[in-house]
Design a protein around this motif. Structure first.
Motif, PDB file in Angstrom:
ATOM      1  N   ILE A 116       0.846  -1.194   0.000  1.00  5.55           N
ATOM      2  CA  ILE A 116       0.000   0.000   0.000  1.00  5.55           C
ATOM      3  C   ILE A 116       0.880   1.241   0.000  1.00  5.55           C
ATOM      4  CG2 ILE A 116      -1.773   1.241   1.272  1.00  5.55           C
ATOM      5  CD1 ILE A 116      -2.571  -1.447   2.507  1.00  5.55           C
ATOM      6  N   PHE A 117       1.914   1.195   0.848  1.00  4.89           N
ATOM      7  CA  PHE A 117       2.853   2.298   0.935  1.00  4.89           C
ATOM      8  C   PHE A 117       3.488   2.562  -0.424  1.00  4.89           C
ATOM      9  CE2 PHE A 117       6.048   4.962   2.676  1.00  4.89           C
ATOM     10  CZ  PHE A 117       7.270   4.561   2.188  1.00  4.89           C
ATOM     11  N   ALA A 118       3.767   1.502  -1.173  1.00  5.99           N
ATOM     12  CA  ALA A 118       4.422   1.612  -2.467  1.00  5.99           C
ATOM     13  C   ALA A 118       3.442   1.932  -3.578  1.00  5.99           C
ATOM     14  CB  ALA A 118       5.150   0.311  -2.791  1.00  5.99           C
ATOM     15  N   ARG A 119       2.194   2.107  -3.210  1.00  2.00           N
ATOM     16  CA  ARG A 119       1.138   2.396  -4.183  1.00  2.00           C
ATOM     17  C   ARG A 119       1.114   1.397  -5.326  1.00  2.00           C
ATOM     18  NH1 ARG A 119      -1.015   7.169  -2.337  1.00  2.00           N
ATOM     19  NH2 ARG A 119       0.478   8.769  -1.770  1.00  2.00           N
ATOM     20  N   TRP A 120       1.275   0.157  -4.981  1.00  6.43           N
ATOM     21  CA  TRP A 120       1.128  -0.937  -5.930  1.00  6.43           C
ATOM     22  C   TRP A 120       2.074  -0.830  -7.118  1.00  6.43           C
ATOM     23  CZ3 TRP A 120      -2.843   1.519  -3.421  1.00  6.43           C
ATOM     24  CH2 TRP A 120      -3.562   0.729  -2.513  1.00  6.43           C
ATOM     25  N   ARG A 121       3.220  -0.161  -6.893  1.00 11.78           N
ATOM     26  CA  ARG A 121       4.217  -0.107  -7.959  1.00 11.78           C
ATOM     27  C   ARG A 121       5.401  -0.982  -7.581  1.00 11.78           C
ATOM     28  NH1 ARG A 121       3.974   6.070  -7.427  1.00 11.78           N
ATOM     29  NH2 ARG A 121       5.573   5.413  -5.957  1.00 11.78           N
ATOM     30  N   PRO A 122       5.840  -1.847  -8.502  1.00  6.29           N
ATOM     31  CA  PRO A 122       6.931  -2.777  -8.151  1.00  6.29           C
ATOM     32  C   PRO A 122       8.201  -2.063  -7.693  1.00  6.29           C
ATOM     33  CG  PRO A 122       5.891  -3.442 -10.187  1.00  6.29           C
ATOM     34  CD  PRO A 122       5.286  -2.126  -9.825  1.00  6.29           C
ATOM     35  N   MET A 123       8.613  -1.037  -8.376  1.00  7.82           N
ATOM     36  CA  MET A 123       9.835  -0.353  -7.931  1.00  7.82           C
ATOM     37  C   MET A 123       9.582   0.379  -6.617  1.00  7.82           C
ATOM     38  SD  MET A 123      12.390  -1.213  -9.519  1.00  7.82           S
ATOM     39  CE  MET A 123      13.659  -0.066  -8.986  1.00  7.82           C
ATOM     40  N   GLY A 124       8.315   0.769  -6.413  1.00 10.63           N
ATOM     41  CA  GLY A 124       7.982   1.343  -5.106  1.00 10.63           C
ATOM     42  C   GLY A 124       8.193   0.322  -4.009  1.00 10.63           C
ATOM     43  N   CYS A 125       7.840  -0.932  -4.290  1.00  9.10           N
ATOM     44  CA  CYS A 125       8.069  -2.001  -3.317  1.00  9.10           C
ATOM     45  C   CYS A 125       9.558  -2.135  -3.025  1.00  9.10           C
ATOM     46  CB  CYS A 125       7.539  -3.341  -3.852  1.00  9.10           C
ATOM     47  SG  CYS A 125       5.758  -3.404  -4.005  1.00  9.10           S
ATOM     48  N   PHE A 126      10.365  -2.016  -4.069  1.00 13.31           N
ATOM     49  CA  PHE A 126      11.817  -2.132  -3.898  1.00 13.31           C
ATOM     50  C   PHE A 126      12.329  -1.060  -2.943  1.00 13.31           C
ATOM     51  CE2 PHE A 126      16.054  -3.269  -4.924  1.00 13.31           C
ATOM     52  CZ  PHE A 126      16.778  -2.098  -5.070  1.00 13.31           C
ATOM     53  N   TRP A 127      11.950   0.204  -3.206  1.00  9.56           N
ATOM     54  CA  TRP A 127      12.453   1.281  -2.354  1.00  9.56           C
ATOM     55  C   TRP A 127      11.869   1.182  -0.947  1.00  9.56           C
ATOM     56  CZ3 TRP A 127      16.671   2.910  -4.077  1.00  9.56           C
ATOM     57  CH2 TRP A 127      16.892   3.093  -5.454  1.00  9.56           C
ATOM     58  N   ALA A 128      10.590   0.799  -0.880  1.00  8.66           N
ATOM     59  CA  ALA A 128       9.975   0.657   0.438  1.00  8.66           C
ATOM     60  C   ALA A 128      10.730  -0.370   1.273  1.00  8.66           C
ATOM     61  CB  ALA A 128       8.517   0.240   0.293  1.00  8.66           C
ATOM     62  N   ALA A 129      11.060  -1.492   0.642  1.00  9.48           N
ATOM     63  CA  ALA A 129      11.774  -2.546   1.367  1.00  9.48           C
ATOM     64  C   ALA A 129      13.137  -2.039   1.843  1.00  9.48           C
ATOM     65  CB  ALA A 129      11.937  -3.777   0.477  1.00  9.48           C
ATOM     66  N   LEU A 130      13.834  -1.290   0.988  1.00  6.18           N
ATOM     67  CA  LEU A 130      15.153  -0.776   1.372  1.00  6.18           C
ATOM     68  C   LEU A 130      15.048   0.217   2.526  1.00  6.18           C
ATOM     69  CD1 LEU A 130      17.200  -0.174  -1.888  1.00  6.18           C
ATOM     70  CD2 LEU A 130      17.709  -1.712  -0.009  1.00  6.18           C
ATOM     71  N   VAL A 131      14.093   1.145   2.403  1.00  2.00           N
ATOM     72  CA  VAL A 131      13.925   2.135   3.464  1.00  2.00           C
ATOM     73  C   VAL A 131      13.624   1.430   4.778  1.00  2.00           C
ATOM     74  CG1 VAL A 131      12.279   3.849   4.315  1.00  2.00           C
ATOM     75  CG2 VAL A 131      13.242   4.094   2.038  1.00  2.00           C
ATOM     76  N   PHE A 132      12.748   0.447   4.686  1.00  4.94           N
ATOM     77  CA  PHE A 132      12.330  -0.266   5.886  1.00  4.94           C
ATOM     78  C   PHE A 132      13.495  -1.025   6.504  1.00  4.94           C
ATOM     79  CE2 PHE A 132       8.588  -0.838   8.169  1.00  4.94           C
ATOM     80  CZ  PHE A 132       8.704  -2.018   8.857  1.00  4.94           C
ATOM     81  N   GLY A 133      14.220  -1.730   5.645  1.00  3.79           N
ATOM     82  CA  GLY A 133      15.356  -2.505   6.149  1.00  3.79           C
ATOM     83  C   GLY A 133      16.432  -1.607   6.744  1.00  3.79           C
ATOM     84  N   GLY A 134      16.728  -0.523   6.056  1.00  6.38           N
ATOM     85  CA  GLY A 134      17.754   0.383   6.553  1.00  6.38           C
ATOM     86  C   GLY A 134      17.357   1.017   7.869  1.00  6.38           C
ATOM     87  N   ALA A 135      16.101   1.443   7.946  1.00  7.24           N
ATOM     88  CA  ALA A 135      15.651   2.080   9.181  1.00  7.24           C
ATOM     89  C   ALA A 135      15.717   1.119  10.346  1.00  7.24           C
ATOM     90  CB  ALA A 135      14.227   2.605   8.995  1.00  7.24           C
ATOM     91  N   GLY A 136      15.520  -0.169  10.086  1.00  7.91           N
ATOM     92  CA  GLY A 136      15.586  -1.153  11.164  1.00  7.91           C
ATOM     93  C   GLY A 136      16.989  -1.373  11.674  1.00  7.91           C
ATOM     94  N   SER A 137      17.980  -0.966  10.891  1.00  5.09           N
ATOM     95  CA  SER A 137      19.367  -1.176  11.321  1.00  5.09           C
ATOM     96  C   SER A 137      19.941   0.008  12.060  1.00  5.09           C
ATOM     97  CB  SER A 137      20.247  -1.451  10.105  1.00  5.09           C
ATOM     98  OG  SER A 137      19.720  -2.499   9.370  1.00  5.09           O
ATOM     99  N   ILE A 138      19.192   1.118  12.084  1.00  5.46           N
ATOM    100  CA  ILE A 138      19.718   2.313  12.755  1.00  5.46           C
ATOM    101  C   ILE A 138      19.975   2.026  14.228  1.00  5.46           C
ATOM    102  CG2 ILE A 138      19.206   4.672  13.458  1.00  5.46           C
ATOM    103  CD1 ILE A 138      17.645   5.062  10.958  1.00  5.46           C
ATOM    104  N   GLY A 139      18.982   1.392  14.870  1.00  3.51           N
ATOM    105  CA  GLY A 139      19.105   1.134  16.300  1.00  3.51           C
ATOM    106  C   GLY A 139      20.363   0.374  16.666  1.00  3.51           C
TER     107      GLY A 139
END
Lengths: 370, 354, 306
Positions: free
Chosen positions: C235-258
């Motif tokens: 939903i965040f990626a608005r149903w766009r495949p490359m949006g899914c790619f960036w969403a996954a990266l942002v999510f993964g990276g943000a999880g490593s900040i801690g």
């Protein structure tokens, strides 16, 4: 007062054989008993729960002892019901509540409701006068074993940077971090420990990330205090650094890098509690023991451990086993510059002050959040 | 001939009205689910009859089992309402766990200091605080949906994770009871001040509160104008707007009510079971509530039997472990098969229902 | 904090982004396909965990981690097909079936997975893209798994396929308007079942990555809700495949900040840092939304409650 595990099992086994079937009491005055063991997670987590399950398995081998187990019981009303079910449905007369969160209010409430049943809790602060006599706690001074791990790590670390993956900053965890660090710094005072808190007892991805972050910072020996060390140990092995285990023996997971580990040997206190229950002796309310009493033990040394490190590790273990060496003695400074143990004061392993530890010693990089 | 018309035909042959069929089908589905589970048990080499008997004994076979079942069902009722009420407005809110966490924290923070002054009134204050906290958090998701078009599935989920993080931070830090070292908790309620058991049962009053809430919700939805308006807004938002209904406000209101239910569940967990807020309170009830609500087709009254069924399975799982040494995962398989069966049975439902 | 420490934190976040993102990437791409056809498969969490288990088990028995990945994908096809089949029945709510299948998937995974917690299975190899780097952290961050690259390729392929192929067009028509699709002679139910099964395949692969690469271990605590979160990321990626790619990266990276911050000694508020991915996702969604754009880009037939 504290027979070693082996002699205890031998005694119980012999009398069990001598009694024959069908007699309510055997020659040693031991009645048959049903024991309940409750785990908060899966029994085979290569960690905390598995260590307790190994002790339960040892109990099962004793003649006249029946063990009922339940795993994945959350620290909610469910565990109260499980205890009641074990008492009502399985006729259990001794219950092992192995997870810390079971103590207050769940186990205490059940102890008051069922005064004839004995309850044994892993790690709780049972206090005379405050808590019922049919409740009690058992725990091991595993910080002694972590100290020995630290000594070995101190000899083998080349970067002089150690890492610790911890779940939450509670006293039991902080004590381990400090003991590990003190052990390493007794070998080389320039060694530092970096600690990362993941936030909860079982978080696979966070534990992997923490281990990777530590290695990125130049750490070359890592240990942990989480429920299941499997992820940390395997990630460290993949990155090519050394590891010290915790809770149980994880050497199978890290054939190259595993140095040694701090393991529980819960069968010792379990055996004592069961024996007291069977022979009608009073319930052991506050049972503690370390390397000396056989409550904890060291994993065998791994292939990377040098002869010098082995010697040092054995010496540290001997010192802790004879009982005249205390890890926490003054002057001891925390990592914020304050003095937490003044000069001249020695806090024996059994000192209750240590169960309230809320500092990180000098040499630990990191702070207690919150 | 499709399966559904076949069932209807059979029903006609047996002189069963569609309404009666509607009643019987869930039981038939449960039966089918149990059979599928029996097949699974055979597959793993165990005796299905033995397993069935143990499940019955563990969940429903004695007074003790029933107490066990009802106790486990109690929080699930309110957790189910937390999902079902916003669902009336067409929203899928899956973040109930976060509201439950905030509700628990608010209750603990409010009830304990007020205890010396108010006595049992402090418990009421705690419940109100819990409802307010949960309500505000879900309402936020509702507002984001109405004003910014943020899909509530993702926003309620994100807000839930954030709430849990804040909960943990506060419980381990600023709100921590200094005496609670190895199990960080807030200041506790003394045992005597907690919510007690319903006379005659071993279950706390939270069960009754849940039942009451469901009854009220059902009444409000089916009898009151606002309830009707809510259902119209959920069923056909465009028509609702045309008719002049304040769809936005209705949506936010339904979220607020759902959040209040979850917050209340959290408050009751603290005041009846745990005596303080700690990480143990986060037992996944909010998430289980999603399943309960969907199983009950978002109908408040149906939530009660579904919650009892789930409680019964949970209680049975306990006995399955100890008696038959089957792993805890066995109950998950049972739940999954049962609920797939019940949901699939919906396909055979006679037409003309809501 | 020294410059070197900051550098290491950033590199750790980059490395973490790639490491942690891959399962999110696969699950969200799979769900993207499913949702483009007008159906929601919330059950991917169960598919993910089961895929992790079966991947590990097959790798252990066969000695090949890739065979494990394939097995995980195929198990995902089964789950997806079951989901699709059940949802094509009249009156069956796909969100509810999804949740029921999560439970069934988890139950089966934990039940049969008990035997595989202790043994060690062959894992997936990594590609060393960082051989040129001298800084150990950088080199580690650039240890990439093939699946990540495959995921990226998949995202690009899907982006192209949704627009340029007949399959993509049919999929989107079915998802936007079932009536229009039927008028065109398209088999709506069959297309959806196929889309759900295909989505399940990728969900299973995502799970296999967890157990066979990172964290690279099978036990019951493996997933922390990645499957559910990945469905939300679509939903965040608005149903766009490359949006899914960036969403996954942002999510993964943000999880490593801690963890990265803690490694350099910054511990304060560690629970709050762990919430960083969720806060970041929420903020980005808020920033990119507006009053008028309700679920812009959503397939028309995608109804969450029926």
């Amino acid at each position: 007062m504290n027979p070693s595990r082996r002699s205890l099992l031998r005694a119980v086994g012999a009398t069990g054989l001598a009694s024959g079937a069908g007699l309510p009491l055997n020659a040693s005055g031991q009645a048959p008993i049903t024991v309940g063991v409750i785990y908060v997670g899966p029994r085979d987590d290569f960690g905390y729960n598995q260590a307790q399950a190994q002790a339960a398995a040892a109990l099962k081998k004793l003649p006249g002892v029946k063990v009922v187990e339940e795993e994945r019981v959350p620290e909610t009303i469910a565990v109260q019901k499980t205890m009641e079910a074990m008492i009502n449905q399985d006729r259990a007369s001794l219950i092992f509540a192995t997870s810390f969160g079971y103590f207050d209010p769940h186990m205490l409430r059940m102890a008051e409701k069922y005064p004839k049943v004995r309850f044994a809790h892993g790690g709780g602060m049972w206090t005379e006068g405050k808590h019922p006599r049919n409740a009690g706690s058992y725990f091991g001074y595993i910080d002694g074993a972590q100290y020995v791990s630290g000594v070995v790590a101190g000899h083998l670390s080349r970067s002089k940077r150690l890492g610790f993956v911890a779940a939450k900053p509670i006293p039991q965890v902080l004590r381990n971090v400090n003991a590990f660090t003190l052990g390493a710094r007794s070998v080389d005072p320039s060694i530092t420990t970096r600690v990362i808190f993941t936030g909860d007892w079982s978080m696979a991805v966070k534990e992997a990330e923490a281990t990777n972050s530590l290695v990125d910072q130049g750490v070359d020996v890592v240990t942990c205090h989480v429920d299941g060390p499997k992820v940390t140990i395997e990630t460290a092995e993949k990155r090519g650094i050394m590891t010290c285990g915790y809770h149980a023996n994880q050497s199978a997971l890290a054939p190259k890098g595993y140095l040694t580990g701090a393991e529980w040997d819960w069968s010792t206190p379990y055996g004592m509690l069961v024996d007291a229950a069977r022979t009608g002796k009073p319930h052991l309310n506050f049972l503690r023991g370390g390397l000396k009493e056989g409550f904890v033990r060291m994993s065998p040394y791994g292939p990377s451990v040098s002869a010098k490190a082995r010697e040092a590790g054995d010496a540290a273990r001997a010192a802790l086993t004879t009982g005249d060496f205390a890890i926490f003695r003054g002057p001891l400074r925390d990592n914020r510059g304050g003095t937490v143990i003044p000069a001249g004061t020695v806090l024996e392993m059994t000192h209750l002050e240590l169960e309230k530890m809320n500092y990180l010693v000098e040499g630990v990089l990191g702070s207690i959040p919150g | 001939m499709s399966a559904r018309s076949g069932v209807l035909a059979a029903g006609r042959d047996l002189a069963l009205s569609p309404a009666l069929l509607r009643w019987l089908l869930p039981f038939g589905s449960i039966g089918a689910g149990l059979l599928a589970f029996g097949a699974f048990v055979l597959l793993i080499g165990r005796d299905p009859l033995e397993v069935y008997a143990t499940i019955y004994e563990g969940g429903f076979g004695s007074a003790f089992s029933w107490n066990n079942t009802l106790l486990r069902a109690a929080p699930l009722i309110l957790a189910g309402l937390a999902v079902a009420i916003p669902a009336q407005a067409g929203l899928v809110m899956i973040g109930g766990e976060g509201c439950l966490a905030f509700g628990a924290l608010a209750a603990a923070a409010v009830a304990v200091p007020l205890l010396p002054g108010l006595g049992s009134g402090a418990l009421v204050a705690g419940a109100i605080a819990g409802m307010a906290a949960g309500s505000a958090w879900f309402a936020l998701a509702g507002v984001l949906r109405v004003r910014r078009g943020l899909n509530e599935v993702i926003s309620s989920l994100l807000l839930s994770y954030i709430a849990i993080a804040v909960f943990n931070h506060l419980v381990e830090g600023p709100l921590r009871d200094p005496a609670s070292l190895n199990k960080p908790s807030t200041l506790p309620l003394p045992e005597s001040a907690m919510i007690g058991a319903i006379p005659g049962l071993d279950v706390h009053w939270g069960l009754a509160i849940g039942l009451l809430a469901c009854g009220l919700a059902q009444l409000a939805l089916s009898r009151s104008t606002q309830g009707f308006a809510l259902r119209v807004a959920g069923g056909n938002p465009r028509a609702a707007l045309l008719v002049g209904l304040p769809v936005g406000s209705l949506v936010v209101a339904s979220c607020a009510l759902g959040g209040a239910a979850a917050g209340l569940a959290g408050a009751i967990e603290v005041m009846a079971v745990h005596s303080a807020a700690s990480a143990s309170v986060l037992a996944g009830y909010g998430t289980t509530g999603i399943l309960v609500a969907f199983m009950a087709r978002q109908q408040p009254l149906a939530i009660v039997p579904v919650a009892v069924l789930m409680g019964g399975i949970s209680a049975a799982g306990s006995l399955l472990q100890r008696r038959l040494e089957l792993p805890d995962a066995t109950t998950l398989v049972l739940q999954g098969l049962l609920f797939v069966a019940i949901l699939a049975g919906e396909a055979l439902m006679p037409r003309g229902r809501r | 904090m020294s410059a070197d420490a900051w550098f290491t934190v950033m590199v750790a976040v980059l490395g973490g982004a790639v490491r942690v993102a891959t399962p999110f990437l696969f699950v969200s791409l799979g769900e993207c396909i499913t949702e483009k056809s007008g159906r929601i498969n919330l059950g991917l969490e169960g598919t993910l965990v089961f895929g992790a288990m079966i991947g590990y088990a097959v790798s252990f028995h066969s000695g090949s981690a890739w065979l494990g990945v394939l097995a995980a994908g195929l198990s995902g096809v089964v789950f997806g097909a079951v989901h699709g089949g059940l949802c094509s029945l009249r009156g069956v709510n796909d969100t509810a079936i999804g949740i029921a299948l999560i439970i069934l998937g988890l139950g089966l995974a934990y039940f049969f997975g008990k035997a595989y917690i202790q043994p060690s299975a062959p894992r997936l190899p990594s590609i060393d893209l960082g051989g040129w780097a001298t800084h150990p952290a950088l080199r580690a961050a650039l240890q990439v798994n093939v699946l990540f690259l495959l995921g990226l390729a998949l995202a690009l392929a899907l982006r192209w396929a949704f627009v340029n192929t007949r399959w993509g067009l049919e999929l989107r028509t079915v998802g936007d308007s079932a009536d229009a699709a039927r008028a065109l002679g398209l088999a709506v139910n069959r297309t959806r079942i196929q889309a759900t099964a295909l989505g399940g395949f990728f969900g299973g692969v995502g799970g296999a990555y967890l157990s066979l690469y990172y964290p690279g271990s099978w036990n019951e605590a493996l997933s922390s809700g990645q499957g559910v979160m990945a469905v939300a990321l679509v939903i965040f990626a608005r149903w766009r495949p490359m949006g899914c790619f960036w969403a996954a990266l942002v999510f993964g990276g943000a999880g490593s900040i801690g963890p990265a911050l803690q490694a350099v000694g910054i511990q304060a508020g560690y629970h709050l840092w762990n919430a960083a991915p969720y806060v970041l996702t929420l903020l980005i969604m808020l920033a990119s939304s507006s009053r008028s754009s309700t679920s812009m880009g959503a397939p028309g037939e995608l109804a969450m409650t029926r």
